[in-house]
Write a protein that holds these residues in place. Sequence first.
Motif, mmCIF file in Angstrom:
data_model
loop_
_atom_site.group_PDB
_atom_site.id
_atom_site.type_symbol
_atom_site.label_atom_id
_atom_site.label_comp_id
_atom_site.label_asym_id
_atom_site.label_seq_id
_atom_site.Cartn_x
_atom_site.Cartn_y
_atom_site.Cartn_z
ATOM 1 N N GLU A 198 94.901 6.105 88.755
ATOM 2 C CA GLU A 198 95.513 5.047 89.157
ATOM 3 C C GLU A 198 95.861 3.725 88.736
ATOM 4 O OE1 GLU A 198 96.491 3.486 92.880
ATOM 5 O OE2 GLU A 198 95.362 5.602 92.266
ATOM 6 N N ALA A 199 95.208 3.647 87.049
ATOM 7 C CA ALA A 199 96.726 2.563 86.432
ATOM 8 C C ALA A 199 97.940 3.211 86.411
ATOM 9 C CB ALA A 199 95.477 2.241 85.304
ATOM 10 N N GLN A 200 97.812 3.941 85.694
ATOM 11 C CA GLN A 200 99.463 4.896 85.696
ATOM 12 C C GLN A 200 100.356 4.851 87.298
ATOM 13 O OE1 GLN A 200 99.116 7.522 83.287
ATOM 14 N NE2 GLN A 200 101.363 7.728 82.884
ATOM 15 N N ILE A 201 99.548 5.453 87.958
ATOM 16 C CA ILE A 201 99.983 5.523 89.598
ATOM 17 C C ILE A 201 100.240 3.954 89.936
ATOM 18 C CG2 ILE A 201 99.830 6.260 91.623
ATOM 19 C CD1 ILE A 201 98.344 8.393 90.843
ATOM 20 N N GLN A 202 99.872 3.434 89.879
ATOM 21 C CA GLN A 202 100.002 1.660 90.131
ATOM 22 C C GLN A 202 100.637 0.772 89.786
ATOM 23 O OE1 GLN A 202 96.595 -0.567 92.350
ATOM 24 N NE2 GLN A 202 98.205 -1.509 93.361
ATOM 25 N N LEU A 203 100.191 0.654 88.772
ATOM 26 C CA LEU A 203 100.902 -0.066 87.109
ATOM 27 C C LEU A 203 101.841 0.137 85.893
ATOM 28 C CD1 LEU A 203 97.490 -1.664 87.142
ATOM 29 C CD2 LEU A 203 99.510 -3.467 88.849
ATOM 30 N N GLY A 204 101.462 1.592 86.262
ATOM 31 C CA GLY A 204 103.565 2.354 85.108
ATOM 32 C C GLY A 204 101.538 2.121 83.476
ATOM 33 N N TRP A 205 100.984 1.501 83.563
ATOM 34 C CA TRP A 205 100.645 1.737 82.238
ATOM 35 C C TRP A 205 99.872 2.919 81.419
ATOM 36 C CZ3 TRP A 205 96.662 -2.155 83.762
ATOM 37 C CH2 TRP A 205 96.878 -3.649 84.611
ATOM 38 N N THR A 206 100.166 3.529 80.940
ATOM 39 C CA THR A 206 99.605 5.065 79.486
ATOM 40 C C THR A 206 98.102 4.215 79.225
ATOM 41 O OG1 THR A 206 101.298 5.807 79.731
ATOM 42 C CG2 THR A 206 100.021 7.234 78.577
ATOM 43 N N VAL A 207 97.643 4.806 78.874
ATOM 44 C CA VAL A 207 96.391 4.677 77.993
ATOM 45 C C VAL A 207 95.383 5.646 77.252
ATOM 46 C CG1 VAL A 207 93.624 3.781 78.357
ATOM 47 C CG2 VAL A 207 95.595 3.033 79.654
ATOM 48 N N SER A 395 90.184 -6.127 88.113
ATOM 49 C CA SER A 395 88.788 -5.666 88.104
ATOM 50 C C SER A 395 89.388 -3.993 89.375
ATOM 51 C CB SER A 395 87.970 -5.908 89.185
ATOM 52 O OG SER A 395 87.120 -7.634 87.960
ATOM 53 N N ASP A 396 88.399 -3.018 88.867
ATOM 54 C CA ASP A 396 88.590 -1.665 89.125
ATOM 55 C C ASP A 396 87.399 -1.965 90.566
ATOM 56 O OD1 ASP A 396 88.136 0.653 90.686
ATOM 57 O OD2 ASP A 396 89.125 1.551 88.753
ATOM 58 N N MET A 397 87.307 -2.095 91.623
ATOM 59 C CA MET A 397 86.352 -2.460 92.615
ATOM 60 C C MET A 397 86.171 -1.346 93.189
ATOM 61 S SD MET A 397 86.408 -5.388 92.028
ATOM 62 C CE MET A 397 85.260 -5.795 93.305
ATOM 63 N N GLY A 398 86.570 0.143 92.607
ATOM 64 C CA GLY A 398 86.149 1.481 93.181
ATOM 65 C C GLY A 398 86.726 2.247 94.271
ATOM 66 N N THR A 399 87.589 1.011 95.353
ATOM 67 C CA THR A 399 88.718 1.485 95.801
ATOM 68 C C THR A 399 90.091 1.417 94.773
ATOM 69 O OG1 THR A 399 88.207 -0.186 97.913
ATOM 70 C CG2 THR A 399 87.299 1.996 97.475
ATOM 71 N N HIS A 400 90.074 0.306 94.693
ATOM 72 C CA HIS A 400 91.562 -0.198 94.364
ATOM 73 C C HIS A 400 91.201 -1.436 93.166
ATOM 74 C CE1 HIS A 400 89.094 -2.882 96.818
ATOM 75 N NE2 HIS A 400 89.919 -4.272 96.530
ATOM 76 N N PHE A 401 91.809 -1.937 93.509
ATOM 77 C CA PHE A 401 92.060 -2.667 92.038
ATOM 78 C C PHE A 401 92.361 -3.948 93.030
ATOM 79 C CE2 PHE A 401 93.913 0.564 89.215
ATOM 80 C CZ PHE A 401 92.892 0.924 87.933
ATOM 81 N N ARG A 402 91.510 -5.017 91.318
ATOM 82 C CA ARG A 402 91.517 -6.660 91.895
ATOM 83 C C ARG A 402 92.481 -7.511 91.162
ATOM 84 N NH1 ARG A 402 86.163 -9.086 95.059
ATOM 85 N NH2 ARG A 402 87.720 -7.413 96.776
ATOM 86 N N MET A 403 93.448 -8.188 91.487
ATOM 87 C CA MET A 403 93.690 -9.456 90.668
ATOM 88 C C MET A 403 93.092 -11.011 90.945
ATOM 89 S SD MET A 403 97.490 -10.695 88.883
ATOM 90 C CE MET A 403 98.014 -9.358 87.512
ATOM 91 N N LEU A 404 92.507 -11.234 89.210
ATOM 92 C CA LEU A 404 91.786 -12.456 90.181
ATOM 93 C C LEU A 404 92.356 -13.420 89.725
ATOM 94 C CD1 LEU A 404 89.185 -13.507 91.599
ATOM 95 C CD2 LEU A 404 89.521 -10.803 91.340
#
Length: 475
Positions: A198-207, A395-404
Motif C-alpha cells: 500500500e505504501a508503494q501504491i499510495q506514496l511511491g515507496w519501494t521497500v 502510522s499504519d492504521m490497518g485500513t489506511h495510513f495516517r500522518m501525524l
Amino acid sequence: MKMSNQKEFWFFVGSQELYGDEALNQVKANAQTIVDTLNKEGNLPYPIKLKEELAISQDVITSVMKEANYKDEVQGVITWMHTFSPAKMWIRGTRILQKPLLHFVTQFNNHIPWDTIDMDYMNLHQSAHGDREYGYINERLKKNNEVIVGHWQEAEVQEQISRWMNVAYAYNESFNIKVARFGDNMRNVAVTEGDKIEAQIQLGWTVDYFGIGDLTSIVNEVSEQEVNNLFDEYKTLYDFDYGDYEVSEWESSVKEQIKYEIAIKRFLDTGGYTAFTTNFEDLYGMEQLPGLAVQRLNEQGYGFAGEGDWKTAALDRLLKVMSHNTQTGFMEDYTYEMRSGREAILGSHMLEVDPTLAKTKPKIVVNPLGIGGKNDPARLVFDGEAGEGVIVSISDMGTHFRMLINEVEAFVPEEAAPHLPVARVIWKVKPGFHEGIKEWITQGGGHHTVISLSLTKEQIVTLATLFNLEYKLIN
C-alpha cells in the motif's frame, strides 16, 4: 544532498478566444512579465517556464497537461486566470494531470485604476471572475490543488510559491524513494510494521529487505586506504573525545564506523536506494551497530530510521528532499521534562541523531551501547538547534495510513549532560505539553518521527493532501 537543477514549473494562463487577438496578446505579455519577475526576484528554488499556448480551449489544455505528465523535468503546473476562462474546457486536461497543481490567485495590477477604468479594462483584468469559475471545477474534480492568494510582487506571496515548489518536488521524488532494510523490524514492536504494498501504491515507496550478510560482504571489501583517507577528513570536521579509551582502541572503533559508512553508501548507490534501516537485533557478522556511519549518511541526505522502521526512513528522505536537507532528520521521543512551567521532550536515539540539526560542533565519542551485545560504537554528540518546526510521523492504521503533524519549538539546552553519550534535541510541544502529548498518543502517533526546523505545518499538510493521505494536526 544534490538537488536537480534541471527541474522546472510551468506557468499556464487561462483565458478564452472571445476576447480577440489584441487582448490575448496583452495577456501573454503580462504573463511573461510575471514569470520573468518571479524568476529574477522571487528567490525560487526552481525556474518557472511560461507556456506560450494560452488555455483557451479544451484541446490546448489537454495537450499541455499531457505534455506536463510525460516530461520528467516538469515538477508541477501553476495556473493563473488572467481573464474569465470557462471551466468546462479545463475538465479533461485537469483530470489527467498527474503533477502537482497550483492555482495562483493573483492579478497583473495590484490596484484598481479608478480614474481610467472602463469595460475594456474590466474584461481584460477579471481574475476575480475567472478564479471562481476555475476553483469550482478543481474542487468538483477533487484535484487536491494548492491555492495561493496575493499579488505576484509581494515577498510573502513569492515565499509561499517557493515553499509549494519544494513540496511539489518532494511529492514527485517520493515515487523514486527506495528503502534498503538491513535486517527485519525489531521483534515485538508494533508501530514500525506496515503494509509495504500500500505504501508503494499510495506514496511511491519501494521497500526491499536484505540480509545483514549482503552488507558485511561489502564492509569486508573496504580498503585500509579508504578508511584512512576518511579518518583524516574527520579530523578537520569534528572534535575527538577519547574519554577513558586508549587512543588505539578509540580509533579502531571510529575506523570500524568509517568502513560501515563507505560500505552502506556503496550499497545504496549501487542499488539506487535513497534511504535505509538498521536493527540492533540483526547484526550477525558486524562488530558494532552503525552509529557514526548512519549520522554521516544522514548529513549527506539519505533517509534513515532505526529498528527496521521503513516508514520513517522513507519519510525522513522525503522531508529531506523537501527541506533541501536542512535541519531535518530522524528522531525519537525519549524522555519528558515535567517540571511545571518547563515542560519539554528530550529527543534522541541510541546513536543516530542527524547532524543537520546540530547547533554545537559535533564531537566523536566511543561508548558502550548497552543493548545488542556488540562492541562499543562511535557516534557524533552535539546539542540541537533552536527554532520553530514540526514533528511528523506516519502510522499504519490497518485500513489506511495516517500522518501525524505536531508543531514544536526547539530550544538549545541550558544544562550540560556530561554523562549522556548521544546527541540531543529538546523541544516544547504545541499547543501545550499535556494536550499535545495526549492528542498524539490518542491518534496513534509513532515514537519514531522526523523533525524539521525548516519546514512548516502548511507544507506538510499540502504534501499529505497531494497523497490523499489522512492527516491529524496536533493543534
